[in-house]
Write a protein that holds these residues in place. Structure first.
Motif, PDB file in Angstrom:
ATOM      1  N   PHE A   1     -22.683 -27.528  -3.240  1.00 14.07           N
ATOM      2  CA  PHE A   1     -23.828 -26.983  -2.521  1.00 14.07           C
ATOM      3  C   PHE A   1     -23.488 -26.550  -1.093  1.00 14.07           C
ATOM      4  CE2 PHE A   1     -25.506 -30.170  -5.582  1.00 14.07           C
ATOM      5  CZ  PHE A   1     -25.954 -29.247  -6.515  1.00 14.07           C
ATOM      6  N   ARG A   2     -22.267 -26.030  -0.921  1.00 11.39           N
ATOM      7  CA  ARG A   2     -21.952 -25.331   0.321  1.00 11.39           C
ATOM      8  C   ARG A   2     -22.453 -23.895   0.190  1.00 11.39           C
ATOM      9  NH1 ARG A   2     -16.111 -27.083   2.683  1.00 11.39           N
ATOM     10  NH2 ARG A   2     -17.104 -26.229   4.501  1.00 11.39           N
ATOM     11  N   GLY A   3     -22.614 -23.219   1.325  1.00 17.15           N
ATOM     12  CA  GLY A   3     -23.004 -21.817   1.279  1.00 17.15           C
ATOM     13  C   GLY A   3     -21.902 -20.983   0.654  1.00 17.15           C
ATOM     14  N   ASP A   4     -22.214 -20.286  -0.414  1.00 18.76           N
ATOM     15  CA  ASP A   4     -21.195 -19.566  -1.180  1.00 18.76           C
ATOM     16  C   ASP A   4     -21.414 -18.058  -1.170  1.00 18.76           C
ATOM     17  OD1 ASP A   4     -20.146 -22.009  -1.776  1.00 18.76           O
ATOM     18  OD2 ASP A   4     -20.943 -22.107  -3.802  1.00 18.76           O
TER      19      ASP A   4
ATOM     20  N   ARG B   1     -10.053 -10.760  -6.758  1.00 15.74           N
ATOM     21  CA  ARG B   1      -9.477 -11.363  -7.968  1.00 15.74           C
ATOM     22  C   ARG B   1      -9.966 -12.787  -8.200  1.00 15.74           C
ATOM     23  NH1 ARG B   1      -4.743  -8.382  -6.307  1.00 15.74           N
ATOM     24  NH2 ARG B   1      -3.881 -10.206  -5.242  1.00 15.74           N
ATOM     25  N   LEU B   2     -10.582 -13.403  -7.210  1.00 14.69           N
ATOM     26  CA  LEU B   2     -11.119 -14.754  -7.396  1.00 14.69           C
ATOM     27  C   LEU B   2     -12.375 -14.685  -8.266  1.00 14.69           C
ATOM     28  CD1 LEU B   2     -10.781 -16.136  -3.745  1.00 14.69           C
ATOM     29  CD2 LEU B   2      -9.311 -16.653  -5.702  1.00 14.69           C
ATOM     30  N   PRO B   3     -12.623 -15.706  -9.095  1.00 15.38           N
ATOM     31  CA  PRO B   3     -13.841 -15.701  -9.924  1.00 15.38           C
ATOM     32  C   PRO B   3     -15.093 -15.642  -9.045  1.00 15.38           C
ATOM     33  CG  PRO B   3     -12.308 -17.418 -10.630  1.00 15.38           C
ATOM     34  CD  PRO B   3     -11.788 -16.899  -9.329  1.00 15.38           C
ATOM     35  N   HIS B   4     -15.978 -14.697  -9.327  1.00 19.70           N
ATOM     36  CA  HIS B   4     -17.161 -14.526  -8.510  1.00 19.70           C
ATOM     37  C   HIS B   4     -18.246 -13.827  -9.309  1.00 19.70           C
ATOM     38  CE1 HIS B   4     -15.046 -10.643  -8.003  1.00 19.70           C
ATOM     39  NE2 HIS B   4     -16.259 -10.139  -7.909  1.00 19.70           N
ATOM     40  N   ARG B   5     -19.430 -13.782  -8.717  1.00 15.91           N
ATOM     41  CA  ARG B   5     -20.553 -13.022  -9.254  1.00 15.91           C
ATOM     42  C   ARG B   5     -21.005 -12.038  -8.181  1.00 15.91           C
ATOM     43  NH1 ARG B   5     -21.452 -13.706 -14.593  1.00 15.91           N
ATOM     44  NH2 ARG B   5     -23.720 -13.607 -14.388  1.00 15.91           N
ATOM     45  N   ILE B   6     -21.675 -10.979  -8.600  1.00 16.11           N
ATOM     46  CA  ILE B   6     -22.154  -9.955  -7.683  1.00 16.11           C
ATOM     47  C   ILE B   6     -23.689  -9.986  -7.655  1.00 16.11           C
ATOM     48  CG2 ILE B   6     -22.347  -7.470  -7.279  1.00 16.11           C
ATOM     49  CD1 ILE B   6     -19.627  -8.615  -6.603  1.00 16.11           C
ATOM     50  N   MET B   7     -24.250  -9.972  -6.455  1.00 21.40           N
ATOM     51  CA  MET B   7     -25.705  -9.927  -6.299  1.00 21.40           C
ATOM     52  C   MET B   7     -26.068  -8.642  -5.557  1.00 21.40           C
ATOM     53  SD  MET B   7     -28.273 -12.675  -4.500  1.00 21.40           S
ATOM     54  CE  MET B   7     -27.575 -12.460  -2.857  1.00 21.40           C
ATOM     55  N   ARG B   8     -26.838  -7.773  -6.235  1.00 20.45           N
ATOM     56  CA  ARG B   8     -27.236  -6.499  -5.639  1.00 20.45           C
ATOM     57  C   ARG B   8     -28.695  -6.487  -5.180  1.00 20.45           C
ATOM     58  NH1 ARG B   8     -23.008  -3.144  -6.546  1.00 20.45           N
ATOM     59  NH2 ARG B   8     -21.662  -3.657  -8.339  1.00 20.45           N
ATOM     60  N   GLN B   9     -29.488  -7.427  -5.677  1.00 21.09           N
ATOM     61  CA  GLN B   9     -30.889  -7.503  -5.299  1.00 21.09           C
ATOM     62  C   GLN B   9     -31.316  -8.962  -5.180  1.00 21.09           C
ATOM     63  OE1 GLN B   9     -32.852  -5.341  -8.494  1.00 21.09           O
ATOM     64  NE2 GLN B   9     -33.092  -3.542  -7.191  1.00 21.09           N
ATOM     65  N   ILE B  10     -32.383  -9.172  -4.447  1.00 20.80           N
ATOM     66  CA  ILE B  10     -33.068 -10.468  -4.425  1.00 20.80           C
ATOM     67  C   ILE B  10     -34.437 -10.249  -5.035  1.00 20.80           C
ATOM     68  CG2 ILE B  10     -34.062 -12.281  -2.979  1.00 20.80           C
ATOM     69  CD1 ILE B  10     -31.846 -11.792  -0.963  1.00 20.80           C
ATOM     70  N   GLN B  11     -34.782 -11.067  -6.027  1.00 19.80           N
ATOM     71  CA  GLN B  11     -36.087 -10.920  -6.661  1.00 19.80           C
ATOM     72  C   GLN B  11     -36.856 -12.234  -6.607  1.00 19.80           C
ATOM     73  OE1 GLN B  11     -34.878  -9.668 -10.653  1.00 19.80           O
ATOM     74  NE2 GLN B  11     -35.377 -11.706 -11.445  1.00 19.80           N
ATOM     75  N   VAL B  12     -38.166 -12.117  -6.389  1.00 20.34           N
ATOM     76  CA  VAL B  12     -39.043 -13.283  -6.299  1.00 20.34           C
ATOM     77  C   VAL B  12     -40.219 -13.061  -7.249  1.00 20.34           C
ATOM     78  CG1 VAL B  12     -40.419 -14.754  -4.788  1.00 20.34           C
ATOM     79  CG2 VAL B  12     -38.408 -13.579  -3.874  1.00 20.34           C
TER      80      VAL B  12
ATOM     81  N   PRO C   1     -17.410 -19.367  -4.834  1.00 20.51           N
ATOM     82  CA  PRO C   1     -17.310 -20.758  -4.376  1.00 20.51           C
ATOM     83  C   PRO C   1     -16.596 -20.828  -3.032  1.00 20.51           C
ATOM     84  CG  PRO C   1     -16.796 -20.634  -6.708  1.00 20.51           C
ATOM     85  CD  PRO C   1     -16.910 -19.209  -6.224  1.00 20.51           C
ATOM     86  N   GLN C   2     -17.237 -21.491  -2.062  1.00 22.52           N
ATOM     87  CA  GLN C   2     -16.688 -21.475  -0.719  1.00 22.52           C
ATOM     88  C   GLN C   2     -15.306 -22.104  -0.651  1.00 22.52           C
ATOM     89  OE1 GLN C   2     -17.786 -23.457   3.487  1.00 22.52           O
ATOM     90  NE2 GLN C   2     -19.408 -22.156   2.707  1.00 22.52           N
ATOM     91  N   TRP C   3     -15.027 -23.091  -1.523  1.00 24.83           N
ATOM     92  CA  TRP C   3     -13.702 -23.713  -1.445  1.00 24.83           C
ATOM     93  C   TRP C   3     -12.598 -22.724  -1.826  1.00 24.83           C
ATOM     94  CZ3 TRP C   3     -17.705 -25.814  -4.452  1.00 24.83           C
ATOM     95  CH2 TRP C   3     -17.662 -25.535  -5.826  1.00 24.83           C
ATOM     96  N   ASP C   4     -12.893 -21.791  -2.756  1.00 24.82           N
ATOM     97  CA  ASP C   4     -11.903 -20.764  -3.086  1.00 24.82           C
ATOM     98  C   ASP C   4     -11.688 -19.818  -1.915  1.00 24.82           C
ATOM     99  OD1 ASP C   4     -11.550 -21.786  -5.624  1.00 24.82           O
ATOM    100  OD2 ASP C   4     -12.950 -20.398  -6.587  1.00 24.82           O
TER     101      ASP C   4
ATOM    102  N   LEU D   1      -8.124 -18.203   2.835  1.00 24.57           N
ATOM    103  CA  LEU D   1      -7.887 -18.055   4.274  1.00 24.57           C
ATOM    104  C   LEU D   1      -6.767 -18.985   4.739  1.00 24.57           C
ATOM    105  CD1 LEU D   1     -11.588 -17.955   5.541  1.00 24.57           C
ATOM    106  CD2 LEU D   1     -10.022 -16.021   5.337  1.00 24.57           C
ATOM    107  N   ALA D   2      -6.783 -20.226   4.242  1.00 19.89           N
ATOM    108  CA  ALA D   2      -5.757 -21.192   4.646  1.00 19.89           C
ATOM    109  C   ALA D   2      -4.373 -20.746   4.198  1.00 19.89           C
ATOM    110  CB  ALA D   2      -6.085 -22.572   4.084  1.00 19.89           C
TER     111      ALA D   2
END
Length: 392
Positions: free
Chosen positions: A41-44, A65-76, A102-105, A110-111
């Protein structure tokens, strides 16, 4: 240990700052109190302006290349229908979307590419001064005590900053009417993707698409986690089923209260981000509301602005003066204060009515943004790019 710059905290701001300083030949050490970056539950969210910065650093392709998802909209979704008030795809930017990573990735990337000394399991416990000037820090490690001597210390150690506490710096604290309870539920084929919100029966749930699971947030009035827990886990499961019916078959994923984590939301901003020999940036200087997930974005932009000043000083063979450190605050205060102002307005207009226990209807601004896709680019720019994006 001696260094030009001692960076306290190995989060996004600390590692970006260390990477930028190392590339310009400034001897920086980063002290991170945990053994790994792996925490739930870190900001990702990696925003469009941060993605553009990664391109400038030459890390964009590796990040993709890191596993991720793409968000193009915010819906409520309210009882009367679904609204899409934010549309990142309308941004005129190289990356018109938010990457859910995931923020750890992100931090490990960066490290791995930073030319700085990263010391893990190194918890700062005191700030050291000489003649009223900060000259380094004292820390504990598994091997024993550690003293780091540096003409400049930069605090990137988050909203519970030890450096802030040790320096006794005062802040303006804003009242925040909410807290958030976070937990995971599995994601199944056919589920919507991206970031979704559901306002129903005086409750608000937020769902963040993590690929094979949902990160679910229950927004509650300030201190409301106590009465949620007192009502029992079965009551929480029933609330999920009533408000988000498509999750009905998954509420048993919540086995006990250890699966539920409370985020105590706070918002503040230091009156002064610097003292002789020290600078505070990111959440250490200004704790943000989780609205929009902009805290990471602002922290990284702070780091870029700070690196510019620090490098210029050390190229002249000296640490930054206090006036130069004040220049970092001056540059970053307007976007910070402006973003917090917007977050406070959204709290009053959207969040407080959604969790007051009574049926809520979408605010007028949300209805207008949904009807005019062109207007949806405005909040997308504020959230995704920021009020003053920084570049190398």
């Amino acid at each position: 240990m001696k260094a030009d710059v001692c960076i306290v905290g190995g989060g996004p701001a600390g590692l970006v700052l260390g990477l930028l300083l190392g590339r310009r030949g400034v001897n920086a050490v980063v002290l991170e109190k945990h053994r790994t970056f792996l925490r739930d539950f870190r900001g990702d969210t990696v925003h469009p302006s941060t993605l553009e910065l990664m391109d400038e650093l030459g890390l964009g392709e590796e990040l993709e290349r890191l596993p991720h998802r793409i968000m193009r909209q915010i819906q409520v979704t309210y009882a009367g229908g679904t609204y899409r008030p934010v549309d990142f795809s309308r941004l005129r930017a190289p990356h018109p979307y938010v990457m859910m990573l995931p923020q750890w990735d992100f931090l490990e990337l960066l490290a791995a590419h930073g030319d700085f000394a990263l010391h893990r399991e190194c918890e700062v416990v005191a700030v050291n001064r000489r003649d009223r000037r900060v000259v380094g820090v004292s820390a504990t490690t598994p091997q024993g005590p550690l003293e780091v001597h540096a003409p400049l210390t930069v605090a990137c150690d988050g909203r519970h900053s030890v450096v802030r506490r040790e320096l006794g710096l005062r802040s303006k604290v804003y009242g925040v009417p909410i807290d958030v309870l976070w937990f995971r539920l599995r994601r199944e084929p056919g589920d919507p993707d991206g970031l979704i919100g559901r306002v129903d029966q005086g409750r608000m749930f937020i769902g963040i698409d993590r690929g094979d699971y949902w990160q679910i947030g229950l927004v509650v009035p300030k201190g409301g986690d106590e009465w949620v827990r007192a009502a029992g886990l079965e009551a929480l499961r029933s609330a999920i089923v009533q408000s988000v019916p498509h999750l009905t078959g998954r509420v048993d994923d919540l086995r006990d209260w250890d699966d539920v984590h409370t985020l105590t939301v706070r918002m503040d901003r230091l009156y002064r981000w610097h003292v002789p020999g020290a600078l505070l940036i990111g959440d250490a200087a200004h704790a943000m509301s989780p609205i929009g997930g902009v805290g990471i974005n602002l922290a990284i932009q702070d780091a870029v602005a700070a690196a510019r000043v620090i490098v210029a000083a050390f190229e002249q063979g000296r640490p930054p003066t206090e006036r130069e450190l004040a220049g970092v605050q001056h540059r970053r205060s307007l976007p910070t204060a402006g973003t917090q102002l917007i977050q406070r307005a959204l709290q009053r207009a959207v969040l407080t009515p959604a969790v007051n226990g009574r049926p809520a209807r979408p605010p007028l601004a949300m209805r207008l943004l949904d009807r005019s896709p062109t207007l949806g680019a405005i909040p997308a720019r504020v959230i995704g790019v920021g009020l003053r994006p920084e570049h190398l």
